[in-house]
Write a protein that holds these residues in place. Structure first.
Motif, PDB file in Angstrom:
ATOM      1  N   PHE A  66       0.806  -1.225   0.000  1.00 32.77           N
ATOM      2  CA  PHE A  66       0.000   0.000   0.000  1.00 32.77           C
ATOM      3  C   PHE A  66       0.840   1.275   0.000  1.00 32.77           C
ATOM      4  O   PHE A  66       0.289   2.366  -0.042  1.00 32.77           O
ATOM      5  CB  PHE A  66      -0.934   0.009   1.208  1.00 32.77           C
ATOM      6  CG  PHE A  66      -1.907  -1.129   1.205  1.00 32.77           C
ATOM      7  CD1 PHE A  66      -3.041  -1.088   0.411  1.00 32.77           C
ATOM      8  CD2 PHE A  66      -1.685  -2.261   1.973  1.00 32.77           C
ATOM      9  CE1 PHE A  66      -3.941  -2.140   0.395  1.00 32.77           C
ATOM     10  CE2 PHE A  66      -2.580  -3.320   1.961  1.00 32.77           C
ATOM     11  CZ  PHE A  66      -3.706  -3.267   1.164  1.00 32.77           C
ATOM     12  N   ALA A  67       2.140   1.160   0.089  1.00 34.10           N
ATOM     13  CA  ALA A  67       3.000   2.347   0.130  1.00 34.10           C
ATOM     14  C   ALA A  67       3.272   2.854  -1.280  1.00 34.10           C
ATOM     15  O   ALA A  67       3.411   2.075  -2.220  1.00 34.10           O
ATOM     16  CB  ALA A  67       4.309   2.021   0.834  1.00 34.10           C
ATOM     17  N   ARG A  68       3.366   4.171  -1.423  1.00 34.58           N
ATOM     18  CA  ARG A  68       3.762   4.784  -2.691  1.00 34.58           C
ATOM     19  C   ARG A  68       4.965   5.699  -2.511  1.00 34.58           C
ATOM     20  O   ARG A  68       5.349   6.406  -3.429  1.00 34.58           O
ATOM     21  CB  ARG A  68       2.592   5.572  -3.294  1.00 34.58           C
ATOM     22  CG  ARG A  68       1.517   4.692  -3.887  1.00 34.58           C
ATOM     23  CD  ARG A  68       2.029   3.852  -5.047  1.00 34.58           C
ATOM     24  NE  ARG A  68       1.018   2.993  -5.614  1.00 34.58           N
ATOM     25  CZ  ARG A  68       0.765   1.765  -5.190  1.00 34.58           C
ATOM     26  NH1 ARG A  68       1.457   1.246  -4.186  1.00 34.58           N
ATOM     27  NH2 ARG A  68      -0.179   1.040  -5.765  1.00 34.58           N
ATOM     28  N   ALA A  69       5.570   5.672  -1.325  1.00 40.42           N
ATOM     29  CA  ALA A  69       6.787   6.444  -1.066  1.00 40.42           C
ATOM     30  C   ALA A  69       7.591   5.700  -0.001  1.00 40.42           C
ATOM     31  O   ALA A  69       7.014   5.053   0.876  1.00 40.42           O
ATOM     32  CB  ALA A  69       6.448   7.851  -0.588  1.00 40.42           C
ATOM     33  N   PRO A  70       8.914   5.778  -0.056  1.00 40.06           N
ATOM     34  CA  PRO A  70       9.739   5.083   0.936  1.00 40.06           C
ATOM     35  C   PRO A  70       9.698   5.778   2.288  1.00 40.06           C
ATOM     36  O   PRO A  70       9.653   7.012   2.355  1.00 40.06           O
ATOM     37  CB  PRO A  70      11.144   5.140   0.326  1.00 40.06           C
ATOM     38  CG  PRO A  70      11.116   6.341  -0.567  1.00 40.06           C
ATOM     39  CD  PRO A  70       9.720   6.464  -1.082  1.00 40.06           C
ATOM     40  N   ARG A  71       9.702   5.009   3.360  1.00 37.94           N
ATOM     41  CA  ARG A  71       9.711   5.577   4.714  1.00 37.94           C
ATOM     42  C   ARG A  71      10.823   4.934   5.531  1.00 37.94           C
ATOM     43  O   ARG A  71      10.934   3.704   5.581  1.00 37.94           O
ATOM     44  CB  ARG A  71       8.374   5.360   5.413  1.00 37.94           C
ATOM     45  CG  ARG A  71       8.383   5.786   6.893  1.00 37.94           C
ATOM     46  CD  ARG A  71       7.053   5.568   7.576  1.00 37.94           C
ATOM     47  NE  ARG A  71       6.055   6.532   7.121  1.00 37.94           N
ATOM     48  CZ  ARG A  71       4.818   6.601   7.607  1.00 37.94           C
ATOM     49  NH1 ARG A  71       4.434   5.751   8.559  1.00 37.94           N
ATOM     50  NH2 ARG A  71       3.968   7.484   7.141  1.00 37.94           N
ATOM     51  N   LEU A  72      11.613   5.773   6.179  1.00 39.83           N
ATOM     52  CA  LEU A  72      12.647   5.312   7.107  1.00 39.83           C
ATOM     53  C   LEU A  72      12.204   5.642   8.520  1.00 39.83           C
ATOM     54  O   LEU A  72      11.853   6.788   8.815  1.00 39.83           O
ATOM     55  CB  LEU A  72      13.986   5.992   6.813  1.00 39.83           C
ATOM     56  CG  LEU A  72      15.129   5.668   7.797  1.00 39.83           C
ATOM     57  CD1 LEU A  72      15.522   4.199   7.713  1.00 39.83           C
ATOM     58  CD2 LEU A  72      16.342   6.566   7.533  1.00 39.83           C
ATOM     59  N   THR A  73      12.220   4.636   9.405  1.00 37.58           N
ATOM     60  CA  THR A  73      11.917   4.844  10.816  1.00 37.58           C
ATOM     61  C   THR A  73      13.093   4.356  11.649  1.00 37.58           C
ATOM     62  O   THR A  73      13.602   3.253  11.424  1.00 37.58           O
ATOM     63  CB  THR A  73      10.645   4.097  11.239  1.00 37.58           C
ATOM     64  OG1 THR A  73       9.564   4.477  10.369  1.00 37.58           O
ATOM     65  CG2 THR A  73      10.269   4.414  12.670  1.00 37.58           C
ATOM     66  N   MET A  74      13.521   5.173  12.587  1.00 38.06           N
ATOM     67  CA  MET A  74      14.613   4.807  13.490  1.00 38.06           C
ATOM     68  C   MET A  74      14.089   4.871  14.922  1.00 38.06           C
ATOM     69  O   MET A  74      13.392   5.821  15.286  1.00 38.06           O
ATOM     70  CB  MET A  74      15.794   5.754  13.306  1.00 38.06           C
ATOM     71  CG  MET A  74      16.321   5.796  11.873  1.00 38.06           C
ATOM     72  SD  MET A  74      17.543   7.093  11.581  1.00 38.06           S
ATOM     73  CE  MET A  74      18.948   6.423  12.453  1.00 38.06           C
ATOM     74  N   ALA A  75      14.412   3.845  15.708  1.00 37.39           N
ATOM     75  CA  ALA A  75      13.921   3.774  17.083  1.00 37.39           C
ATOM     76  C   ALA A  75      15.066   3.455  18.033  1.00 37.39           C
ATOM     77  O   ALA A  75      15.830   2.514  17.796  1.00 37.39           O
ATOM     78  CB  ALA A  75      12.821   2.714  17.208  1.00 37.39           C
TER      79      ALA A  75
END
Length: 942
Positions: free
Chosen positions: A275-284
């Motif tokens: 369902f994504a149309r753009a890349p996402r970076l998450t850092m925790a």
């Protein structure tokens, strides 16, 4: 959690002295006093009472100290499942439980939420129904568990699984949280699984599992009851003791030890998201538990790094590298541990390695420069305003009192909490950065569109995510009508008798003042001194209505650009000026207006209006900011193309309004239209279409008419008046016959539906009564037939609603929901049947329930500043009388069943409806022909 708007759980305090300004001038710290009374029953129930007589309402919240952290591995999701179950039935409330009672007593809608560490149940009611609520909450705690049977459990499992599909499986980046938490926390840590649980665990839950969970955790000595509002304290105490004190105490529940985590190495994971149309970076990163001494400085740190033009991360990621339009950084602190979350949704085709590198550069900038006293005080000024905003709701106050009781050990901790916030220094902020972020291990997830694995962070491993397959007939069947048989739990008195109402509260309609300014601006206000806060909005008629179909999106871009600096202030300087006085100012465009709105302390209203004047009359027309906004808008449009809910909204408008109506378009525009817009288009729109003669100003709060008019003087005298005509739009008619339209999203885990047709404008004489008529159809949540039959009766959906929405220019009737994929036809056919039968079956009971809710709910109609602002909008935009609430109350009292049947016949048209479904065509499309509306029309694909 039931579908509700998110509730602000920030600090809710009763401030008896005016808080001091947090800026460069040193002033005495504010003194805070919380007005509450706390007592404990012999069985361990903690009770907190708070008196607030500003409105004739009372808020009741029952909070159990149990969330997903108290579950067992393999049996996750139980706390959230109980949030659902406790609304259904108890021994003395009977079928429908609190939901059914809420509809009768005019409650705000019984609701609940679940977190890692607590579950709460809450609602606001007219004060005459307070004893009923206390009786009902006690029944849920002491006379509930016998009513949970196999059919009840089977049905509610389906509802919760539908919620998971809607919130997680059918959403872009929906699995990101699960990947983060399962890797940030070690196996077996109570935060390593999700609050909503897994589909497999929910399916495997047995009736005995459920009953064991309830008996362990839902006991008085693990529960806090908070009652806030216009209450008689001694009478309330007596009611609490009467209804709660014979519930037996449970086993002692020892406090859990803190369980902070340390990562031995950095982990990088990726997932190709359907369902994504753009890349996402998450850092925790591992953080700290709730109320830890470092949590206050961490809150400032995350705010400073990511909010506003001056934020180090924004400077690099947005302004310099142009990799994204939004950086989100926050701490998620819970009872046992906490985490710091940094998330960047990048522009189309952006390499997430470049994003990670830019984040490092932003951190280096902070390491070199730190945070200044001015910036620290700017952030604290915003916190001061946040305190006051929490005061507009008695329910919010009750929430926070319970929060402090459970997690800090004393509601009075609010005084220390405020001191901790105000005590943060620049050195503290740098210290926590060095302690928790600099050179520390983290978990990084790269969620990218299908086929774009090349964008993920280097050295990333494939994340372990279980996808649900769409299988016809895979769900359990159940008969929700089967009554539970059990031996009733004994009591000292007959609890089956519902307590009577108290004395009926009077509807307190706020006094409205009005002023026509020389320029043509119409000003409407309500003075309310409950808190030293003011909310305002300046509505300029136009928006999408005044746009060219070839360049849709101009008004939206213009509204966004208005807060990106003024003639004499850069974007950063404007933001700092707003934040330094603790205000918020935001601008947005809709189908029919451009609005400048905000919140400020009343003592800073003049300064806030000076800034608004600059924003409105002295635009900066910054070319760089304009290009960034264009890129941001295009990225948002691209992302929405994969979101089933966004697709449904956009396609529904096209089907209702057709190619020749500007309202067929999303006011953001299309990729092509936004690409074609230049800054001269915005200037042209601004010069031709913004006029005081099209402007209504609404102001609510601790400020007088004279003060408001004086503050608007520069706008009134300097803004050039011009006559502007709003074009007549071709108004669409009901479709001649129903047609089914299908938009294919391969692999969709739910079918998103939008059914409806063009209907009444908000100015139509029947508009209000049509919504009253709709209450039992789909506007009354759990009192509505759509919810009762599709959610409660069949388990097809998590939530469904119908309603009339409109403005001065348009009107629609819409049914919306997310339906379990493998029952798309069955659910649609059932909706059609409900619509066809609604008028035939409408009876006196339906009318009584509708009248009971509609009339009694007026007691809380104007409780908050936001509700008062909405009242002014109704008066100014739709020509309502100042006392329209009284007139509407009388209209409802006079309604007959025949009146409602006539409204149903006029405005409910199941055979002249657009049926739009966004889902998996391969498995669902062909079956829909059986509805009898011909072959479904596929809107995309072959």
């Amino acid at each position: 959690m039931k579908p509700i708007k998110s509730l602000c759980l920030s600090l809710f305090v009763l401030i008896t002295l005016s808080a001091c300004k947090q800026n460069n001038t040193k002033e005495t710290s504010p003194e805070f006093k919380v007005d509450f009374e706390k007592f404990t029953l012999d069985n361990g129930l903690q009770v907190i009472l708070h008196v607030d007589r500003s409105d004739p309402v009372a808020a009741v919240a029952l909070t159990a100290h149990v969330g997903s952290a108290r579950e067992k591995e393999g049996r996750t999701g139980f706390a959230h499942l109980f949030e659902h179950l406790l609304f259904l039935e108890s021994e003395n409330l009977g079928k429908g439980g609190l939901d059914q009672m809420s509809a009768r007593i005019g409650g705000s809608g019984a609701n609940g939420s679940t977190s890692r560490d607590r579950t709460n149940y809450f609602q606001t009611v007219p004060k005459d129904a307070l004893e009923k609520m206390i009786w009902a909450e006690a029944d849920k705690l002491g006379w509930f568990i016998n009513t949970v049977t196999e059919p009840v459990l089977a049905k509610e499992k389906e509802v919760v699984k539908n919620e998971k599909r809607q919130r997680v499986d059918n959403q872009p980046y929906g699995h990101n949280s699960a990947v983060i938490n399962s890797n940030l926390y070690p196996e077996g840590h109570p935060y390593s699984w999700e609050v909503i649980g897994s589909l497999e665990d929910l399916q495997n839950a047995t009736l005995e599992d459920v009953k064991e969970f309830f008996r362990r955790w839902y006991v008085p000595n693990n529960v806090t009851l908070t009652i806030a509002g216009d209450i008689d304290v001694e009478q309330t105490k007596a009611w609490v003791k009467k209804y709660f004190d014979e519930i037996p105490r449970g086993e002692d529940i020892p406090a859990l030890e803190k369980q902070p985590v340390t990562l031995k190495s950095t982990k990088r994971l990726f997932y190709e998201d359907n369902f994504a149309r753009a890349p996402r970076l998450t850092m925790a990163w591992p953080g700290v538990p709730q109320y830890h001494k470092d949590s206050y400085a961490l809150s400032v740190l995350t705010n400073y790094l990511s909010n506003g033009k001056k934020a180090p991360l924004n400077k690099v990621l947005i302004d310099d590298e142009k990799l994204t339009d939004n950086v989100v950084f926050y701490q998620n602190n819970s009872e046992l541990a906490g985490q710091l979350m940094l998330s960047v949704t990048a522009f189309d085709q952006a390499d997430l390695n470049a994003v990670a590198s830019a984040i490092k550069d932003g951190f280096k900038d902070f390491e070199l420069n730190g945070i200044s006293e001015d910036d620290l005080n700017r952030i604290k000024a915003g916190q001061e305003t946040d305190f006051y905003q929490g005061l507009s709701s008695v329910l919010g106050k009750g929430f926070q009192l319970a929060q402090y009781e459970i997690f800090a050990g004393d509601p009075d901790f609010i005084n220390q909490d405020v001191k901790n916030i105000l005590a943060v220094t620049p050195k503290d902020v740098m210290r926590v950065y060095n302690t928790y972020i600099k050179n520390k291990n983290f978990v990084a997830t790269s969620f990218v569109p299908k086929g774009q694995k090349n964008l993920v962070l280097d050295n990333s491993q494939l994340a372990d995510i279980k996808e649900e397959n769409i299988i016809e007939g895979a769900e359990d069947t159940f008969d929700p009508s089967v009554a539970a048989t059990y031996e009733k739990t004994p009591s000292r008195f007959d609890r089956s008798i519902e307590p009577p109402y108290g004395s009926s509260p009077e509807l307190n309609i706020p006094k409205v003042w009005k002023k026509e300014l020389d320029s043509g601006i119409s000003v409407y206000g309500i003075e309310n001194s409950e808190v030293p806060l003011v909310q305002f909005e300046i509505q300029i008629t136009g928006g999408l209505l005044l746009e060219n179909k070839d360049k849709v999106g101009v008004s939206n871009l213009l509204a966004d650009l208005m807060t990106k600096g003024t003639k004499n202030k850069t974007t950063e300087e404007l933001q700092n000026a707003i934040e330094s006085i603790g205000a918020s100012i935001y601008t947005y465009a809709t189908e029919d207006n451009i609005t400048i709105a905000g919140t400020t302390l009343s003592k800073h209203f003049d300064k806030t209006m000076d800034l608004v004047t600059e924003i409105l009359l002295e635009p900066r027309w910054d070319e760089t900011e304009f290009e960034l906004l264009k890129q941001s808008t295009i990225s948002s449009i691209q992302r929405s193309k994969a979101n089933p809910n966004s697709i449904a909204s956009d396609e529904f408008s096209k089907l209702l309004y057709g190619d020749h109506n500007i309202l067929a378009y999303n006011n953001r525009g299309t990729e092509a239209s936004v690409h074609s817009i230049d800054i001269f288009d915005l200037k042209d729109y601004y010069n031709k279409n913004l006029s005081p003669q099209l402007t209504n100003v609404h102001v609510v709060g601790a400020i007088s008419e004279t003060e408001v008019v004086n503050a608007l003087d520069n706008i009134n005298t300097q803004w050039e008046s011009k006559a502007i005509e709003i074009p007549e739009l071709p108004m669409p008619l009901y479709p001649e016959q129903s047609t089914v339209y299908f938009y294919d999203v391969p692999g969709a885990k739910q079918s998103v539906i939008r059914f409806g047709y063009p209907s009444l404008k908000a100015t139509h004489n029947d508009y209000y009564l049509a919504n009253v008529m709709n209450y039992r159809l789909g506007g009354g949540s759990f009192a509505s037939q759509l919810t009762q039959q599709l959610r409660e009766g069949k388990g097809y959906t998590y939530g469904i609603r119908s309603g009339f929405s409109g403005s001065e220019y348009i009107g629609e009737f819409t049914i919306s929901s997310g339906i379990r994929t493998n029952v798309t036809y069955e659910a649609t056919d059932l909706i059609k049947q409900i619509l066809e039968d609604y008028g035939k079956n409408y009876n006196e009971e339906d009318l009584d329930i509708t009248k009971g809710y509609t009339i009694k709910s007026t007691a809380r109609a104007f409780e908050t500043l936001g509700a008062k602002l909405n009242m002014l909008s109704n008066i100014s935009n739709y020509g309502y009388a100042d006392d329209y609430a009284k007139a509407q109350e009388n209209m409802v009292k006079a309604l007959t069943v025949d009146d409602v049947k006539m409204l149903i016949e006029k405005y409910i048209k199941p055979n002249q409806m657009v049926y739009l479904i966004v889902g998996d065509a391969a498995t669902q499309l062909n079956k829909l022909e059986a509805l009898g509306f011909g072959k479904p029309v596929l809107l995309n694909g072959n």
